[in-house]
Design a protein around this motif. Structure first.
Motif, PDB file in Angstrom:
ATOM      1  N   ALA A 282      52.033  58.158  38.865  1.00 30.85           N
ATOM      2  CA  ALA A 282      51.793  59.338  38.307  1.00 30.85           C
ATOM      3  C   ALA A 282      50.276  59.367  38.066  1.00 30.85           C
ATOM      4  CB  ALA A 282      52.499  59.548  37.005  1.00 30.85           C
ATOM      5  N   THR A 283      49.482  58.348  38.147  1.00 32.57           N
ATOM      6  CA  THR A 283      48.152  58.197  37.960  1.00 32.57           C
ATOM      7  C   THR A 283      47.364  58.985  39.007  1.00 32.57           C
ATOM      8  OG1 THR A 283      48.290  56.042  36.539  1.00 32.57           O
ATOM      9  CG2 THR A 283      46.048  56.721  37.441  1.00 32.57           C
ATOM     10  N   PRO A 284      46.271  59.821  38.654  1.00 35.53           N
ATOM     11  CA  PRO A 284      45.711  60.517  40.022  1.00 35.53           C
ATOM     12  C   PRO A 284      44.505  59.682  40.752  1.00 35.53           C
ATOM     13  CG  PRO A 284      44.831  61.154  37.932  1.00 35.53           C
ATOM     14  CD  PRO A 284      46.144  60.415  37.579  1.00 35.53           C
ATOM     15  N   ASP A 285      44.041  58.688  39.794  1.00 33.36           N
ATOM     16  CA  ASP A 285      42.859  57.544  40.392  1.00 33.36           C
ATOM     17  C   ASP A 285      43.573  56.586  41.320  1.00 33.36           C
ATOM     18  OD1 ASP A 285      41.139  59.461  39.306  1.00 33.36           O
ATOM     19  OD2 ASP A 285      41.183  58.026  37.445  1.00 33.36           O
ATOM     20  N   PRO A 286      43.039  56.451  42.488  1.00 31.50           N
ATOM     21  CA  PRO A 286      43.525  55.082  43.166  1.00 31.50           C
ATOM     22  C   PRO A 286      43.435  53.713  42.398  1.00 31.50           C
ATOM     23  CG  PRO A 286      42.067  56.337  44.610  1.00 31.50           C
ATOM     24  CD  PRO A 286      41.917  56.694  43.121  1.00 31.50           C
ATOM     25  N   ASP A 293      41.354  36.085  47.878  1.00 32.06           N
ATOM     26  CA  ASP A 293      40.124  36.264  49.176  1.00 32.06           C
ATOM     27  C   ASP A 293      40.140  37.698  49.726  1.00 32.06           C
ATOM     28  OD1 ASP A 293      42.748  36.578  49.591  1.00 32.06           O
ATOM     29  OD2 ASP A 293      43.222  35.068  51.294  1.00 32.06           O
ATOM     30  N   GLY A 294      40.476  38.494  48.775  1.00 32.98           N
ATOM     31  CA  GLY A 294      40.001  39.980  49.275  1.00 32.98           C
ATOM     32  C   GLY A 294      41.269  40.614  49.889  1.00 32.98           C
ATOM     33  N   LEU A 295      42.459  40.023  50.168  1.00 29.96           N
ATOM     34  CA  LEU A 295      43.476  40.822  50.861  1.00 29.96           C
ATOM     35  C   LEU A 295      44.252  41.814  49.962  1.00 29.96           C
ATOM     36  CD1 LEU A 295      45.015  37.823  52.726  1.00 29.96           C
ATOM     37  CD2 LEU A 295      43.438  39.422  53.370  1.00 29.96           C
ATOM     38  N   LEU A 296      44.513  42.975  50.518  1.00 33.53           N
ATOM     39  CA  LEU A 296      45.062  43.853  49.698  1.00 33.53           C
ATOM     40  C   LEU A 296      46.752  43.811  49.720  1.00 33.53           C
ATOM     41  CD1 LEU A 296      44.446  46.625  48.313  1.00 33.53           C
ATOM     42  CD2 LEU A 296      45.231  47.811  50.352  1.00 33.53           C
ATOM     43  N   GLN A 297      47.123  43.619  48.188  1.00 39.67           N
ATOM     44  CA  GLN A 297      48.453  43.102  47.745  1.00 39.67           C
ATOM     45  C   GLN A 297      49.246  44.361  47.204  1.00 39.67           C
ATOM     46  OE1 GLN A 297      47.933  39.926  45.247  1.00 39.67           O
ATOM     47  NE2 GLN A 297      48.043  38.574  47.118  1.00 39.67           N
ATOM     48  N   ALA A 298      48.622  45.504  46.837  1.00 42.87           N
ATOM     49  CA  ALA A 298      49.279  46.544  46.259  1.00 42.87           C
ATOM     50  C   ALA A 298      48.486  47.782  46.015  1.00 42.87           C
ATOM     51  CB  ALA A 298      50.004  46.395  44.951  1.00 42.87           C
ATOM     52  N   ALA A 299      49.052  48.837  46.201  1.00 42.07           N
ATOM     53  CA  ALA A 299      48.285  50.256  46.034  1.00 42.07           C
ATOM     54  C   ALA A 299      49.129  51.286  45.614  1.00 42.07           C
ATOM     55  CB  ALA A 299      47.710  50.687  47.351  1.00 42.07           C
ATOM     56  N   ASN A 300      48.503  52.334  44.595  1.00 43.99           N
ATOM     57  CA  ASN A 300      49.467  53.401  44.154  1.00 43.99           C
ATOM     58  C   ASN A 300      49.475  54.449  45.148  1.00 43.99           C
ATOM     59  OD1 ASN A 300      46.953  54.198  43.660  1.00 43.99           O
ATOM     60  ND2 ASN A 300      47.481  55.135  41.791  1.00 43.99           N
ATOM     61  N   PRO A 301      50.376  55.496  44.871  1.00 45.33           N
ATOM     62  CA  PRO A 301      50.302  56.587  45.926  1.00 45.33           C
ATOM     63  C   PRO A 301      48.889  57.495  46.022  1.00 45.33           C
ATOM     64  CG  PRO A 301      52.352  56.621  44.853  1.00 45.33           C
ATOM     65  CD  PRO A 301      51.200  55.481  44.082  1.00 45.33           C
ATOM     66  N   ALA A 303      45.968  56.149  46.033  1.00 47.84           N
ATOM     67  CA  ALA A 303      45.191  55.694  47.098  1.00 47.84           C
ATOM     68  C   ALA A 303      45.570  56.304  48.377  1.00 47.84           C
ATOM     69  CB  ALA A 303      45.201  53.883  47.011  1.00 47.84           C
ATOM     70  N   GLU A 304      46.767  56.049  48.702  1.00 46.71           N
ATOM     71  CA  GLU A 304      47.273  56.796  50.049  1.00 46.71           C
ATOM     72  C   GLU A 304      46.711  58.243  50.299  1.00 46.71           C
ATOM     73  OE1 GLU A 304      51.594  57.881  51.506  1.00 46.71           O
ATOM     74  OE2 GLU A 304      51.153  55.924  51.530  1.00 46.71           O
ATOM     75  N   THR A 305      46.793  58.992  48.980  1.00 45.77           N
ATOM     76  CA  THR A 305      46.531  60.494  49.248  1.00 45.77           C
ATOM     77  C   THR A 305      44.901  60.630  49.318  1.00 45.77           C
ATOM     78  OG1 THR A 305      48.364  61.096  47.670  1.00 45.77           O
ATOM     79  CG2 THR A 305      46.342  62.483  47.847  1.00 45.77           C
ATOM     80  N   ALA A 306      44.331  59.814  48.325  1.00 47.22           N
ATOM     81  CA  ALA A 306      42.714  59.975  48.613  1.00 47.22           C
ATOM     82  C   ALA A 306      42.115  59.614  49.853  1.00 47.22           C
ATOM     83  CB  ALA A 306      41.983  58.851  47.520  1.00 47.22           C
ATOM     84  N   TRP A 307      42.463  58.320  50.319  1.00 49.11           N
ATOM     85  CA  TRP A 307      41.987  57.874  51.810  1.00 49.11           C
ATOM     86  C   TRP A 307      42.791  58.184  52.965  1.00 49.11           C
ATOM     87  CZ3 TRP A 307      41.763  53.193  48.077  1.00 49.11           C
ATOM     88  CH2 TRP A 307      40.676  53.366  47.209  1.00 49.11           C
ATOM     89  N   GLY A 308      43.678  58.886  52.884  1.00 50.25           N
ATOM     90  CA  GLY A 308      44.640  59.352  54.047  1.00 50.25           C
ATOM     91  C   GLY A 308      45.390  58.101  54.833  1.00 50.25           C
ATOM     92  N   ARG A 309      45.444  57.067  54.121  1.00 50.09           N
ATOM     93  CA  ARG A 309      46.034  55.787  55.204  1.00 50.09           C
ATOM     94  C   ARG A 309      47.241  55.603  54.286  1.00 50.09           C
ATOM     95  NH1 ARG A 309      42.247  53.535  58.472  1.00 50.09           N
ATOM     96  NH2 ARG A 309      39.985  53.991  57.909  1.00 50.09           N
ATOM     97  N   ARG A 380      37.320  55.805  41.121  1.00 46.90           N
ATOM     98  CA  ARG A 380      37.103  57.208  40.841  1.00 46.90           C
ATOM     99  C   ARG A 380      35.882  57.698  41.694  1.00 46.90           C
ATOM    100  NH1 ARG A 380      37.390  59.263  34.948  1.00 46.90           N
ATOM    101  NH2 ARG A 380      39.638  58.762  35.315  1.00 46.90           N
ATOM    102  N   LYS A 381      36.184  58.873  42.498  1.00 43.02           N
ATOM    103  CA  LYS A 381      35.397  59.328  43.308  1.00 43.02           C
ATOM    104  C   LYS A 381      34.099  59.902  42.775  1.00 43.02           C
ATOM    105  CE  LYS A 381      34.914  62.516  47.606  1.00 43.02           C
ATOM    106  NZ  LYS A 381      35.999  63.463  48.277  1.00 43.02           N
ATOM    107  N   LYS A 382      32.769  59.418  43.275  1.00 38.15           N
ATOM    108  CA  LYS A 382      31.594  59.887  42.700  1.00 38.15           C
ATOM    109  C   LYS A 382      31.319  61.360  43.350  1.00 38.15           C
ATOM    110  CE  LYS A 382      27.980  57.425  42.318  1.00 38.15           C
ATOM    111  NZ  LYS A 382      27.056  56.696  42.745  1.00 38.15           N
TER     112      LYS A 382
END
Length: 396
Positions: A282-286, A293-301, A303-309, A380-382
Motif C-alpha cells: 500500500a506504500t506509494p513510494d518504491p 553485493d548489490g543484487l535486488l532481492q525484493a521490491a514492492n508494487p 517500484a514496478e509502477t514507478a519504473w515500468g519494470r 522518492r522522486k525528485k
C-alpha cells in the motif's frame, strides 16, 4: 523302576510348591497359570496374566523361544537363560527348565541368576547402567512401546495400523524428559501409564503410523497430535525405530519433541510478514531490498509502477543495471553508514525506466540485521527543475 504316574504326581507336588518360580504355558503359547512366588517376584496379579501372551511376563526373545517349545517347533535345552519382566520397566535374568506337565501344558521352572552366577554379570550390569544413565539424563524425550501382543507385519496395511493401536502394549524405559514433556505428576511413573492415554488413535496419528509402515518401520520427523496427562493436545514430532522379528513387530522406540511452540512462532512470523507485505504493497513510494553485493532481492508494487519494470524481471539482478549514476552500491552503503551514525543521510540516483527515460530519485538506505547483510532502500522522486525561461515567464 518308578511308575510314570508316581513321577508325575511327585512333579506336580513339586510344581505346586509356593517357593518355586514357575508358570505354565498352553500349546498356543499363552500363560495358563502362574505360581504365587513368581507373581510376588514380578510384582504382578496372577489373575490378570491368565490367557495373556508370553510377552506380558517374558522379554521378547525369551517369549519367542518358550512359545516355539510349547508348540513343539523346537526342543529346549536342559537349562536355558530367560529374561523376566520385573516391575514396570525392569528385567530379571533367570535360568529356566521346561517340563511337559500333561493337561497343564508346559511348565517353565526358573531360578534367578545373580551377577556372580553369570560370571559376566558385573560388566553386563555396568553396561546397562551406562545406557540407562545416558537415556535418563537425555534432554530429549526418549520412549519405547513394547507390544505384549506382537503385531503381524504380514497383514494388510490398515490391519497393521489397527493392531498397533489395538494390541496390548506398554511403555518401557521412558526417561524423565518424557514425563516432563507430557506433564506427568511427580508421584506417578510414566512407564505404568496406558499407551493410549498419550498416543490416541486419532486420524492424524493413524496417518503417521501408515507412513511408518510404508517406510519399513523407520521414520524421522513424523508429526502427530498426542495428549498430555491433563488431556490437553500437543503437536509433536517423532523419530521412529522398530524391532521386527519373524514377521512380528515387537517394539517401537524413538524420541519425541514438542513442536507446538515452534509452529506457533512460525505462524506469528508468517502473520507479521503478511501484515508487512500488506503495508509495503500500500506504500506509494518504491521500496527495495538489496544484498551486500548489490543484487535486488525484493521490491514492492510501487517500484514496478514507478519504473515500468515487472518485479520478477528485476529480482536477482544488480541494481546498477537500472541506475545511470555510477558507483551506485558504494553510494548506498555510504548512505547507510551515515544513517547509522548521524541518523539522517540520503543520496540521489538517476533511475532508467523501462521506457528508457531518466528521472532523479532520492534514496535512503538502512542496514537490516541478520546472518546475511542486506539493505532496505526507500525512494522518492525528485521534482524536475523548472527552466530559466519558464521562471522568467512566470514573473512577467
Amino acid at each position: 523302576m518308578i511308575e510314570t504316574r508316581d513321577v508325575n504326581e511327585r512333579m506336580n507336588t513339586a510344581l505346586d510348591m509356593d517357593s518355586l518360580l514357575i508358570d505354565w504355558i498352553d500349546v498356543e503359547g499363552r500363560i495358563s497359570r502362574i505360581s504365587d512366588r513368581e507373581a510376588r517376584e514380578l510384582a504382578i496379579d496372577p489373575r490378570t496374566v491368565i490367557g495373556m501372551p508370553l510377552e506380558s511376563v517374558y522379554s521378547g526373545v525369551s517369549a519367542s523361544l518358550i512359545r516355539a517349545v510349547a508348540r513343539g517347533e523346537r526342543t529346549a535345552d536342559r537349562s536355558f537363560p530367560v529374561w523376566m519382566n520385573s516391575g514396570p520397566y525392569g528385567e530379571m535374568a533367570m535360568v529356566a527348565s521346561a517340563f511337559a506337565d500333561g493337561p497343564n501344558g508346559l511348565a517353565i521352572l526358573k531360578q534367578p541368576l545373580t551377577p556372580p552366577t553369570l560370571g559376566i554379570g558385573a560388566e553386563l550390569v555396568e553396561r546397562v547402567e551406562i545406557l540407562s544413565q545416558m537415556i535418563g539424563a537425555a534432554t530429549d524425550a526418549c520412549w519405547c512401546i513394547e507390544f505384549l501382543e506382537p503385531v503381524d507385519t504380514s497383514l494388510a496395511e490398515e490391519e497393521i495400523v489397527e493392531q498397533i493401536f489395538r494390541n496390548r502394549s506398554r511403555w518401557r524405559a521412558c526417561n524423565e524428559a518424557m514425563s516432563r514433556l507430557y506433564r506427568v505428576p511427580d508421584d506417578q511413573d510414566f512407564n505404568t501409564q496406558p499407551v493410549s492415554r498419550y498416543f490416541p488413535a486419532t486420524e492424524i496419528n493413524r496417518r503417521m503410523v501408515r507412513d511408518l509402515v510404508r517406510s519399513n518401520y523407520r521414520l524421522d520427523r513424523a508429526q502427530a497430535v498426542d495428549r498430555r496427562h491433563d488431556n490437553s493436545e500437543m503437536l509433536v514430532e517423532n523419530d521412529f525405530r522398530a524391532a521386527v522379528k519373524d514377521g512380528l513387530l515387537i517394539r517401537l522406540w524413538g524420541t519425541t519433541r514438542d513442536i507446538g511452540i515452534h509452529r506457533k512462532r512460525e505462524q506469528q512470523l508468517y502473520d507479521r510478514a503478511e501484515t508487512m507485505l500488506d503495508i509495503l504493497s500500500a506504500t506509494p513510494d518504491p521500496i527495495l531490498v538489496i544484498s551486500d553485493d548489490g543484487l535486488l532481492q525484493a521490491a514492492n508494487p510501487a517500484a514496478e509502477t514507478a519504473w515500468g519494470r515487472p518485479v520478477d524481471q528485476m529480482l536477482g539482478r544488480p541494481l546498477q543495471h537500472f541506475v545511470e549514476t555510477r558507483n551506485v552500491l558504494e553510494k548506498l552503503l555510504q548512505a547507510a553508514l551515515e544513517e547509522e551514525e548521524a541518523g539522517d543521510s540520503e543520496c540521489d540516483l538517476v533511475i532508467i525506466s523501462a521506457s528508457d527515460s531518466r528521472d532523479s530519485w532520492r534514496f535512503r538506505a538502512a542496514r537490516i540485521e541478520g546472518e546475511m547483510r542486506r539493505y532496505v532502500l526507500t525512494a522518492r522522486k525528485k521534482p524536475r527543475r523548472k527552466s530559466r525561461l519558464t521562471a522568467q515567464e512566470a514573473l512577467s
